[in-house]
Design a protein around this motif. Sequence first.
Motif, PDB file in Angstrom:
ATOM      1  N   UNK A  54     -19.401   7.215  24.388  1.00 59.02           N
ATOM      2  CA  UNK A  54     -19.145   6.081  24.695  1.00 59.02           C
ATOM      3  C   UNK A  54     -18.563   6.385  26.342  1.00 59.02           C
ATOM      4  N   UNK A  55     -17.865   7.485  26.337  1.00 57.49           N
ATOM      5  CA  UNK A  55     -17.388   7.958  27.624  1.00 57.49           C
ATOM      6  C   UNK A  55     -18.595   8.002  28.683  1.00 57.49           C
ATOM      7  N   UNK A  56     -19.734   8.707  28.279  1.00 55.67           N
ATOM      8  CA  UNK A  56     -20.993   8.926  28.984  1.00 55.67           C
ATOM      9  C   UNK A  56     -21.634   7.531  29.115  1.00 55.67           C
ATOM     10  N   UNK A  57     -21.465   6.345  28.719  1.00 57.16           N
ATOM     11  CA  UNK A  57     -21.944   5.373  28.711  1.00 57.16           C
ATOM     12  C   UNK A  57     -23.392   5.051  27.866  1.00 57.16           C
ATOM     13  N   UNK A  58     -23.427   5.884  26.969  1.00 57.14           N
ATOM     14  CA  UNK A  58     -24.634   5.936  26.053  1.00 57.14           C
ATOM     15  C   UNK A  58     -24.637   5.061  24.972  1.00 57.14           C
ATOM     16  N   UNK A  59     -23.172   4.649  24.200  1.00 59.62           N
ATOM     17  CA  UNK A  59     -23.045   3.719  23.438  1.00 59.62           C
ATOM     18  C   UNK A  59     -22.094   2.912  23.603  1.00 59.62           C
ATOM     19  N   UNK A  60     -21.775   1.591  23.029  1.00 56.07           N
ATOM     20  CA  UNK A  60     -20.640   0.845  23.044  1.00 56.07           C
ATOM     21  C   UNK A  60     -20.074   0.745  21.557  1.00 56.07           C
ATOM     22  N   UNK A  61     -18.876   1.114  21.365  1.00 60.60           N
ATOM     23  CA  UNK A  61     -18.300   1.023  20.224  1.00 60.60           C
ATOM     24  C   UNK A  61     -17.301  -0.224  20.152  1.00 60.60           C
ATOM     25  N   UNK A  62     -17.751  -1.281  18.959  1.00 62.07           N
ATOM     26  CA  UNK A  62     -17.303  -2.600  18.782  1.00 62.07           C
ATOM     27  C   UNK A  62     -16.015  -1.992  17.962  1.00 62.07           C
ATOM     28  N   UNK A  63     -14.717  -2.745  18.179  1.00 67.16           N
ATOM     29  CA  UNK A  63     -13.390  -2.500  17.386  1.00 67.16           C
ATOM     30  C   UNK A  63     -12.992  -3.793  16.987  1.00 67.16           C
ATOM     31  N   UNK A  64     -12.193  -3.212  15.755  1.00 70.48           N
ATOM     32  CA  UNK A  64     -11.352  -4.487  15.082  1.00 70.48           C
ATOM     33  C   UNK A  64     -10.350  -4.999  15.870  1.00 70.48           C
ATOM     34  N   UNK A  65      -9.744  -5.842  15.468  1.00 66.99           N
ATOM     35  CA  UNK A  65      -8.453  -6.225  16.471  1.00 66.99           C
ATOM     36  C   UNK A  65      -7.290  -5.055  16.060  1.00 66.99           C
ATOM     37  N   UNK A  66      -7.246  -4.214  15.285  1.00 69.63           N
ATOM     38  CA  UNK A  66      -6.647  -3.064  14.999  1.00 69.63           C
ATOM     39  C   UNK A  66      -6.921  -1.751  15.690  1.00 69.63           C
ATOM     40  N   UNK A  67      -8.199  -1.885  16.380  1.00 70.31           N
ATOM     41  CA  UNK A  67      -8.543  -0.691  17.132  1.00 70.31           C
ATOM     42  C   UNK A  67      -9.637   0.063  16.287  1.00 70.31           C
ATOM     43  N   UNK A  68      -9.791  -0.229  15.105  1.00 73.58           N
ATOM     44  CA  UNK A  68     -10.740   0.718  14.296  1.00 73.58           C
ATOM     45  C   UNK A  68     -12.225   0.467  14.621  1.00 73.58           C
ATOM     46  N   UNK A  69     -13.032   1.573  14.795  1.00 68.00           N
ATOM     47  CA  UNK A  69     -14.427   1.302  15.149  1.00 68.00           C
ATOM     48  C   UNK A  69     -15.223   0.465  14.010  1.00 68.00           C
ATOM     49  N   UNK A  70     -15.638  -0.450  14.478  1.00 66.78           N
ATOM     50  CA  UNK A  70     -16.653  -1.212  13.531  1.00 66.78           C
ATOM     51  C   UNK A  70     -18.032  -1.183  13.674  1.00 66.78           C
ATOM     52  N   UNK A  71     -18.464  -1.553  14.841  1.00 68.03           N
ATOM     53  CA  UNK A  71     -19.988  -1.125  15.015  1.00 68.03           C
ATOM     54  C   UNK A  71     -20.323  -0.626  16.315  1.00 68.03           C
ATOM     55  N   UNK A  72     -21.391  -0.003  16.417  1.00 64.04           N
ATOM     56  CA  UNK A  72     -21.924   0.878  17.384  1.00 64.04           C
ATOM     57  C   UNK A  72     -23.440  -0.047  17.918  1.00 64.04           C
ATOM     58  N   UNK A  73     -23.493   0.100  19.181  1.00 59.76           N
ATOM     59  CA  UNK A  73     -24.707  -0.242  19.902  1.00 59.76           C
ATOM     60  C   UNK A  73     -25.173   0.830  20.923  1.00 59.76           C
ATOM     61  N   UNK A  74     -26.337   1.190  21.228  1.00 57.68           N
ATOM     62  CA  UNK A  74     -26.836   1.979  21.949  1.00 57.68           C
ATOM     63  C   UNK A  74     -26.932   0.980  23.388  1.00 57.68           C
ATOM     64  N   UNK A  75     -26.499   1.834  24.622  1.00 58.24           N
ATOM     65  CA  UNK A  75     -26.682   1.247  25.733  1.00 58.24           C
ATOM     66  C   UNK A  75     -28.299   1.512  26.126  1.00 58.24           C
ATOM     67  N   UNK A  76     -28.648   0.882  27.166  1.00 61.28           N
ATOM     68  CA  UNK A  76     -29.930   1.162  28.054  1.00 61.28           C
ATOM     69  C   UNK A  76     -30.144   2.803  28.035  1.00 61.28           C
ATOM     70  N   UNK A  77     -28.948   3.138  28.650  1.00 60.14           N
ATOM     71  CA  UNK A  77     -28.859   4.743  29.153  1.00 60.14           C
ATOM     72  C   UNK A  77     -29.100   5.378  27.792  1.00 60.14           C
ATOM     73  N   UNK A  78     -28.349   4.965  26.669  1.00 61.29           N
ATOM     74  CA  UNK A  78     -28.334   5.717  25.351  1.00 61.29           C
ATOM     75  C   UNK A  78     -29.776   5.623  24.562  1.00 61.29           C
ATOM     76  N   UNK A  79     -30.295   4.554  24.929  1.00 58.23           N
ATOM     77  CA  UNK A  79     -31.753   4.488  24.392  1.00 58.23           C
ATOM     78  C   UNK A  79     -32.803   5.523  25.055  1.00 58.23           C
ATOM     79  N   UNK A  80     -32.465   5.827  26.413  1.00 53.92           N
ATOM     80  CA  UNK A  80     -33.301   6.764  27.148  1.00 53.92           C
ATOM     81  C   UNK A  80     -33.195   8.170  26.509  1.00 53.92           C
ATOM     82  N   UNK A  81     -31.961   8.439  26.357  1.00 54.05           N
ATOM     83  CA  UNK A  81     -31.326   9.646  25.800  1.00 54.05           C
ATOM     84  C   UNK A  81     -31.683   9.821  24.365  1.00 54.05           C
TER      85      UNK A  81
END
Length: 108
Positions: A54-81
């Motif tokens: 996520x820090x490299x900009x390759x994924x986005x971590x969707x979080x719950x209101x409590x801050x727990x990771x719930x879902x993950x999405x590849x960014x355009x750069x993540x798809x390239x990698x």
Amino acid sequence: MATQRLSHLHRRILQWLAADHQRTRGVIVSSHEELVKALRGDKGNISRSLRTLEARGWIVIGRSPGGKAQHLTLTTEGHKRATEVAKKLLLRSNTLADYAKLKEGCTA
């Protein structure tokens, strides 16, 4: 910019997310829980690796209101990698297959 090295776990995460994206045709976001189950690794190590990606900009971590990771999405750069990882693995497997054929030919 220097190429950033990927750990084995980083590569496995990118591969899984790319495959999940392809499987769902990008309509459904990938589940953090499903990723952890699929990789059968330590949840702490996987979470740490996800934060790195996520820090490299390759994924986005969707979080719950409590801050727990719930879902993950590849960014355009993540798809390239992820595509680069898949190509390298294909080349490596082809190289190993060619080596096996060569070795087999030598013993025949």
